[in-house]
Design a protein around this motif. Structure first.
Motif, PDB file in Angstrom:
ATOM      1  N   GLU A 172      15.017   3.448   0.289  1.00 31.73           N
ATOM      2  CA  GLU A 172      15.029   2.993  -1.100  1.00 31.73           C
ATOM      3  C   GLU A 172      14.404   4.033  -2.023  1.00 31.73           C
ATOM      4  O   GLU A 172      14.915   4.303  -3.109  1.00 31.73           O
ATOM      5  CB  GLU A 172      14.272   1.672  -1.227  1.00 31.73           C
ATOM      6  N   VAL A 173      13.303   4.638  -1.594  1.00 28.19           N
ATOM      7  CA  VAL A 173      12.582   5.589  -2.444  1.00 28.19           C
ATOM      8  C   VAL A 173      13.313   6.928  -2.536  1.00 28.19           C
ATOM      9  O   VAL A 173      13.449   7.506  -3.617  1.00 28.19           O
ATOM     10  CB  VAL A 173      11.149   5.803  -1.915  1.00 28.19           C
ATOM     11  N   LEU A 200       9.171  10.222  10.971  1.00 30.50           N
ATOM     12  CA  LEU A 200      10.335   9.988  10.124  1.00 30.50           C
ATOM     13  C   LEU A 200      10.436  11.106   9.083  1.00 30.50           C
ATOM     14  O   LEU A 200       9.439  11.474   8.476  1.00 30.50           O
ATOM     15  CB  LEU A 200      10.174   8.644   9.424  1.00 30.50           C
ATOM     16  N   CYS A 201      11.636  11.642   8.899  1.00 26.26           N
ATOM     17  CA  CYS A 201      11.823  12.735   7.945  1.00 26.26           C
ATOM     18  C   CYS A 201      12.893  12.374   6.924  1.00 26.26           C
ATOM     19  O   CYS A 201      14.026  12.023   7.296  1.00 26.26           O
ATOM     20  CB  CYS A 201      12.206  14.025   8.665  1.00 26.26           C
ATOM     21  N   PHE A 202      12.526  12.450   5.629  1.00 27.14           N
ATOM     22  CA  PHE A 202      13.460  12.285   4.522  1.00 27.14           C
ATOM     23  C   PHE A 202      13.359  13.514   3.627  1.00 27.14           C
ATOM     24  O   PHE A 202      12.325  14.183   3.572  1.00 27.14           O
ATOM     25  CB  PHE A 202      13.157  11.025   3.714  1.00 27.14           C
ATOM     26  N   ALA A 203      14.442  13.793   2.917  1.00 22.23           N
ATOM     27  CA  ALA A 203      14.485  14.929   1.995  1.00 22.23           C
ATOM     28  C   ALA A 203      14.510  14.439   0.566  1.00 22.23           C
ATOM     29  O   ALA A 203      14.941  13.325   0.278  1.00 22.23           O
ATOM     30  CB  ALA A 203      15.720  15.786   2.278  1.00 22.23           C
ATOM     31  N   MET A 207       0.824  -1.202   0.000  1.00 19.00           N
ATOM     32  CA  MET A 207       0.000   0.000   0.000  1.00 19.00           C
ATOM     33  C   MET A 207       0.866   1.264   0.000  1.00 19.00           C
ATOM     34  O   MET A 207       0.613   2.221  -0.729  1.00 19.00           O
ATOM     35  CB  MET A 207      -0.919  -0.008   1.231  1.00 19.00           C
ATOM     36  N   MET A 208       1.938   1.272   0.786  1.00 17.38           N
ATOM     37  CA  MET A 208       2.748   2.482   0.957  1.00 17.38           C
ATOM     38  C   MET A 208       3.719   2.741  -0.198  1.00 17.38           C
ATOM     39  O   MET A 208       3.950   3.899  -0.586  1.00 17.38           O
ATOM     40  CB  MET A 208       3.552   2.384   2.260  1.00 17.38           C
ATOM     41  N   TYR A 209       4.293   1.692  -0.765  1.00 16.94           N
ATOM     42  CA  TYR A 209       5.399   1.857  -1.720  1.00 16.94           C
ATOM     43  C   TYR A 209       5.053   2.727  -2.931  1.00 16.94           C
ATOM     44  O   TYR A 209       5.732   3.729  -3.202  1.00 16.94           O
ATOM     45  CB  TYR A 209       5.890   0.473  -2.158  1.00 16.94           C
ATOM     46  N   PRO A 210       3.990   2.404  -3.690  1.00 18.03           N
ATOM     47  CA  PRO A 210       3.722   3.239  -4.873  1.00 18.03           C
ATOM     48  C   PRO A 210       3.351   4.671  -4.506  1.00 18.03           C
ATOM     49  O   PRO A 210       3.641   5.606  -5.258  1.00 18.03           O
ATOM     50  CB  PRO A 210       2.558   2.511  -5.562  1.00 18.03           C
TER      51      PRO A 210
END
Length: 643
Positions: free
Chosen positions: A218-219, A251-254, A182-185
């Motif tokens: 990964e994303v 969680l924080c990503f840039a 559910m989350m990946y795409p």
């Protein structure tokens, strides 16, 4: 166009790229073709050649580190498959439709994210999402169907066969797999929407924290990990566990960590109070700071190892063992001359640097443990204040938490996206923060119209409330109502603030353009229906906004309207797009209509090329269509399409 060429209007069909959402796969292939043209043979990728061109960067081992699960390949493909849906405007459910820049979109967020790709790619500064925690309860995001639009309409009861999907109980062997699929795409598509300096914040608990962090690495790339915030959400731990967790994570990503610039937190009154001015220094209040260099391992630097002499006592002070001063001998001499080194209250202490309040950064760096924002009980209390019942939503996030994230990650004019909008806290928080710092931030919220069932004890209060306000029993109706009420409350409390308190409502649906779907039992009727390219139950506004979406224009782009020969013509973005969706254009009306458009186009003088669009079935005959195209093209309006 030469005198021998015939003016034409190219029809826009359901299979044209302009009628679909962005084709991300095709875009990726085009980028590869630009970088490595020699790796393509007859339009196909020669992976052997590509491997040679990439040299040692290609991973060829069968066993490698990474997060893998059943269905990952299909989930990746889902993100690459274009959507044939559209977003239909609903001014009657909106607030300040004509002026607002905010969007409240009702629909399956996977399809909506696909549809937003052309218009909002690279434009979002901050994404915040609070996805379903994987707790063993159901979540309604089935993405394993051929026609996801049809499935969405059926799932939400908009067409025959409404049903509820239940597929993620703790007993399921695919418990983590379903959540990851559910989350990946959705994360893949969300990344495309971020600006280069954009960030994403994701609320999560221990259940999927490890998987989510690996998935985001990964994303977004492991190098774009920013922080794992610990939010203290409860004052006391729950007593139903061996050790009760009273925190969650954010969680924080840039998009690109090198480009990211986050804001600082405003100094508290206690922090400001540390700065004093006992010696009436001309620069104002100061606080003592360390003069020692922060060098790991105590590396000795001879040029930075010298005595500092107290000008009042003559006493010499050397840096600590194997340490150094922060500044050179010359800089220290200047600081001493300007009375910017402090030797303690009695004037005989170790030297300290005077750190002046006027010279330090405006705020302080955010910590990774957040115990300074509201607890989760505040979210329920806010629901009580707005709806009169704190149990309308289950565990809504407090406004203060999201407001702090907005202040941290989004400058005053940025765009904020939340595609698991839920109770609408993100929209509420953004409006509240705009008032505080005078900002003009915009929000885009997306929420599935998940149905509420009175027989479900956890949904009964919400369902009853929908009945009370005369709305369908869906979560998104409560989201919209929360935004309306929160906006009124903030506006009433801040009557002089001229900010944007409205939102435009759009709803996911199938495209306005007919596709060829033959009914083999009644081919004659199918052929008759296919004569009209557009669906008969759609309005001019439906068609108009699908054009904006599919041509990559903002859904809140400025629009002007004029009338020529009795036909309404819309100018979008200062003349980038000219649209006339009149249902009938007679031969006598062609000349004044075309000349009116030409004159207006000249007046607008857009910087780039203009696309003109008409309803194909509006023309009385082919002669009328050809004549209109000829006039427009003779005056430089070369790109003409019909629907």
């Amino acid at each position: 166009m030469t005198e021998h060429e015939e003016a034409t209007i190219k029809p826009l069909t359901a299979n044209d790229p302009e009628a679909q959402s962005a084709d991300i796969l095709a875009g990726n292939i085009e980028q590869l073709k630009t970088l490595f043209p020699e790796a393509f043979t007859e339009g196909k990728i020669d992976f052997e050649v590509l491997r040679q061109l990439l040299g040692g960067t290609v991973e060829e081992r069968e066993e490698k580190y990474g997060l893998n699960w059943h269905g990952k390949r299909k989930a990746r493909q889902l993100a690459l498959t274009p959507s044939t849906g559209t977003l239909r405007p609903c001014p009657e459910e909106s607030v300040d439709w004509e002026t607002t820049k905010n969007l409240m979109i009702e629909g399956d967020n996977l399809e909506v994210l696909k549809l937003l790709q052309k218009s909002y790619s690279g434009k979002v500064k901050l994404i915040y999402i609070d996805p379903p925690y994987n707790t063993g309860k159901d979540f309604v995001y089935p993405d394993n169907f051929q026609d996801n639009i049809k499935n969405y309409l059926e799932l939400t009861g908009q067409i025959e066969g409404g049903r509820k999907i239940s597929s993620n109980t703790e007993a399921s062997g695919r418990f983590h797999t379903d959540w990851l699929n559910m989350m990946y795409p959705r994360l893949k598509l969300a990344r495309n929407l971020l600006r280069e300096d954009g960030v994403i914040f994701i609320s999560i608990d221990d259940g999927e924290l490890d998987n989510l962090r690996k998935l985001c690495a990964e994303v977004f790339g492991d190098e774009n990990f920013v922080v794992q915030i610990i939010w203290r959400k409860r004052s006391t731990p729950p007593n139903d566990k061996i050790i009760g967790a009273n925190h969650d994570y954010i969680l924080c990503f840039a998009k690109n960590a090198i480009s990211v610039k986050l804001q600082h937190r405003e100094r508290s009154a206690d922090q400001i109070a540390r700065y004093k001015n006992p010696d009436n220094h001309a620069k104002g209040p100061w606080a003592p700071g360390d003069l020692m260099a922060n060098i790991k391992g105590g590396r000795f630097v001879k040029s930075l190892n010298f005595p500092i002499v107290n000008p009042q006592t003559g006493e010499e002070h050397f840096p600590g063992n194997n340490g150094n001063w922060r500044f050179s001998r010359e800089t220290i001499a200047t600081l001493l001359a300007n009375n910017e080194i402090y030797f303690g209250e009695n004037g005989r202490g170790k030297p300290k640097l005077k750190r002046f309040l006027c010279e330090v950064k405006e705020g302080v760096t955010y910590p990774s443990i957040w115990d300074f924002v509201p607890l989760n009980t505040s979210g329920s209390n806010e629901m009580g204040a707005i709806f009169g019942n704190p149990t309308i939503f289950e565990s809504p996030k407090p406004v203060g938490l999201i407001q702090e994230l907005v202040a941290l990650g989004c400058e005053p004019n940025g765009v904020v996206l939340d595609f698991f909008a839920g109770s609408g806290t993100t929209g509420h928080a953004l409006m509240a923060q705009n008032v505080i710092d005078g900002g003009n931030r915009r929000y885009i919220l997306v929420q599935l119209p998940e149905q509420l069932y009175l027989e479900n004890n956890e949904q009964r209060v919400s369902g009853d409330y929908c009945d009370q306000i005369g709305k369908p029993r869906t979560i998104v109706e409560l989201t919209k109502e929360r935004l309306r009420r929160a906006a009124r409350k903030i506006k009433d409390e801040n009557p002089l603030f001229p900010g944007d308190f409205g939102f435009r409502v759009f709803k996911l649906d199938s495209s306005n353009i007919n596709t060829w779907e033959p009914d083999r039992d009644n081919l004659e009727l199918t052929l008759l229906n296919s004569i009209e390219h557009l669906k008969g139950d759609r309005t001019e506004a439906d068609i108009f906004y699908e054009l904006l979406l599919k041509l990559g224009l903002d859904l809140c782009v400025p629009i002007e309207k004029r009338t020529f020969a009795g036909k309404e013509v819309h100018s979008v973005g200062g003349g980038v797009l000219l649209v006339c969706l009149a249902t009938h254009i007679t031969p006598d009306e062609v000349e004044p209509l075309a000349q009116g458009i030409v004159a207006w186009h000249k007046e607008l003088a857009p910087a780039g090329e203009t696309t003109s669009v008409f309803r194909d079935s509006a023309f009385a005959d082919d002669v009328a269509k050809t004549n209109l195209a000829a006039i427009l093209q003779q005056h430089g309006l070369e790109i003409i399409r019909s629907l």
